[in-house]
Write a protein that holds these residues in place. Structure first.
Motif, mmCIF file in Angstrom:
data_model
loop_
_atom_site.group_PDB
_atom_site.id
_atom_site.type_symbol
_atom_site.label_atom_id
_atom_site.label_comp_id
_atom_site.label_asym_id
_atom_site.label_seq_id
_atom_site.Cartn_x
_atom_site.Cartn_y
_atom_site.Cartn_z
ATOM 1 N N UNK A 111 0.824 -1.201 0.000
ATOM 2 C CA UNK A 111 0.000 0.000 0.000
ATOM 3 C C UNK A 111 0.866 1.261 0.000
ATOM 4 N N UNK A 112 2.111 1.151 0.447
ATOM 5 C CA UNK A 112 3.034 2.286 0.455
ATOM 6 C C UNK A 112 3.703 2.411 -0.916
ATOM 7 N N UNK A 113 4.228 1.305 -1.405
ATOM 8 C CA UNK A 113 4.914 1.272 -2.701
ATOM 9 C C UNK A 113 4.982 -0.184 -3.161
ATOM 10 N N UNK A 114 4.951 -0.407 -4.469
ATOM 11 C CA UNK A 114 5.091 -1.787 -4.951
ATOM 12 C C UNK A 114 6.474 -2.328 -4.595
ATOM 13 N N UNK A 115 6.546 -3.605 -4.340
ATOM 14 C CA UNK A 115 7.830 -4.246 -4.016
ATOM 15 C C UNK A 115 8.483 -3.697 -2.748
ATOM 16 N N UNK A 116 7.716 -3.208 -1.797
ATOM 17 C CA UNK A 116 8.278 -2.715 -0.541
ATOM 18 C C UNK A 116 7.926 -3.696 0.570
ATOM 19 N N UNK A 117 8.943 -4.104 1.323
ATOM 20 C CA UNK A 117 8.795 -5.100 2.377
ATOM 21 C C UNK A 117 9.469 -4.599 3.648
ATOM 22 N N UNK A 118 9.067 -5.183 4.777
ATOM 23 C CA UNK A 118 9.693 -4.859 6.047
ATOM 24 C C UNK A 118 9.873 -6.122 6.862
ATOM 25 N N UNK A 119 11.002 -6.190 7.558
ATOM 26 C CA UNK A 119 11.266 -7.245 8.535
ATOM 27 C C UNK A 119 11.999 -6.588 9.694
ATOM 28 N N UNK A 120 11.323 -6.416 10.801
ATOM 29 C CA UNK A 120 11.942 -5.746 11.945
ATOM 30 C C UNK A 120 12.370 -4.343 11.586
ATOM 31 N N UNK A 121 13.653 -4.049 11.768
ATOM 32 C CA UNK A 121 14.208 -2.725 11.478
ATOM 33 C C UNK A 121 14.713 -2.588 10.046
ATOM 34 N N UNK A 122 14.398 -3.552 9.209
ATOM 35 C CA UNK A 122 14.864 -3.532 7.825
ATOM 36 C C UNK A 122 13.703 -3.319 6.872
ATOM 37 N N UNK A 123 13.964 -2.524 5.838
ATOM 38 C CA UNK A 123 13.016 -2.312 4.752
ATOM 39 C C UNK A 123 13.732 -2.700 3.470
ATOM 40 N N UNK A 124 12.999 -3.312 2.533
ATOM 41 C CA UNK A 124 13.586 -3.783 1.271
ATOM 42 C C UNK A 124 12.673 -3.378 0.130
ATOM 43 N N UNK A 125 13.269 -3.133 -1.054
ATOM 44 C CA UNK A 125 12.432 -2.899 -2.232
ATOM 45 C C UNK A 125 13.269 -2.870 -3.487
#
Length: 188
Positions: free
Chosen positions: A40-54
């Motif tokens: 919902x924020x951006x396509x291909x955006x993920x989070x795990x704990x203190x990490x964000x990936x895209x």
């Protein structure tokens, strides 16, 4: 006065220890990292704990990451990709500086770039004293490969555990699809 100095020194040591271990605690083996898709924020955006990936973020994603208190960006795109993107959109390094984020580029442009030296740079960046980290490439594929290697090399994950993490991002292991079964890896 000596006891006050001693207490201040103890407090400082505790703060340094807490800061240095805060990131690694997010990947303790007992708490296998789960990925949350933030589509919902951006396509291909993920989070795990203190990490964000895209994959490649846009300006709005950068602004949103700042509201999440991300203070380190690790870019795995090649220098050529970064130059082309800067010409057509914005200079990511400059944008990070404007937002008060540290920016690290580890250019990965092909199989020759998947080196132990680049993994060490990646591991050093992740193990540094930053609160929240955003890692990206063009599509999140390089990110998943580097995260898998990081989990195995630096966090003592078994290969299958690390691959399971990577599969939540953009990592695929086509041999499993062809055989329609999970591949059990052996590690040295």
């Amino acid at each position: 006065m000596k006891s006050l100095s001693f207490l201040l020194m103890l407090l400082l040591i505790n703060l340094v220890f807490i800061t240095e271990t805060s990131f690694s605690k997010s990947f303790e083996k007992k708490d296998f990292p789960k990925i949350q898709k933030l589509g919902e924020i951006a396509p291909n955006l993920y989070q795990s704990g203190n990490l964000f990936f895209s994959g490649q973020p846009n300006l709005e994603t950068f602004e949103w990451l700042k509201t999440q208190e991300v203070d380190l960006i690790i870019n795995l795109r090649s220098e050529k990709e970064n130059d082309e993107f800067a010409k057509s959109a914005f200079n990511e390094k400059e944008r990070a500086a404007i937002l008060g984020m540290k920016y690290i580029s580890i250019p990965v442009s092909g199989n020759d770039s998947y080196t132990k030296e680049n993994l060490i740079k990646f591991g050093d960046a992740l193990n540094s004293r930053y609160n929240k980290v955003f890692i990206h490439c063009a599509s999140c594929g390089r990110v998943s490969n580097f995260m898998i290697a990081y989990l195995v090399q630096y966090q003592n994950y078994e290969m299958n555990e690390a691959i399971d993490f990577g599969k939540q991002l953009r990592f695929s292991f086509p041999l499993e699809n062809l055989l329609d079964k999970k591949i059990i890896w052996k590690t040295d």
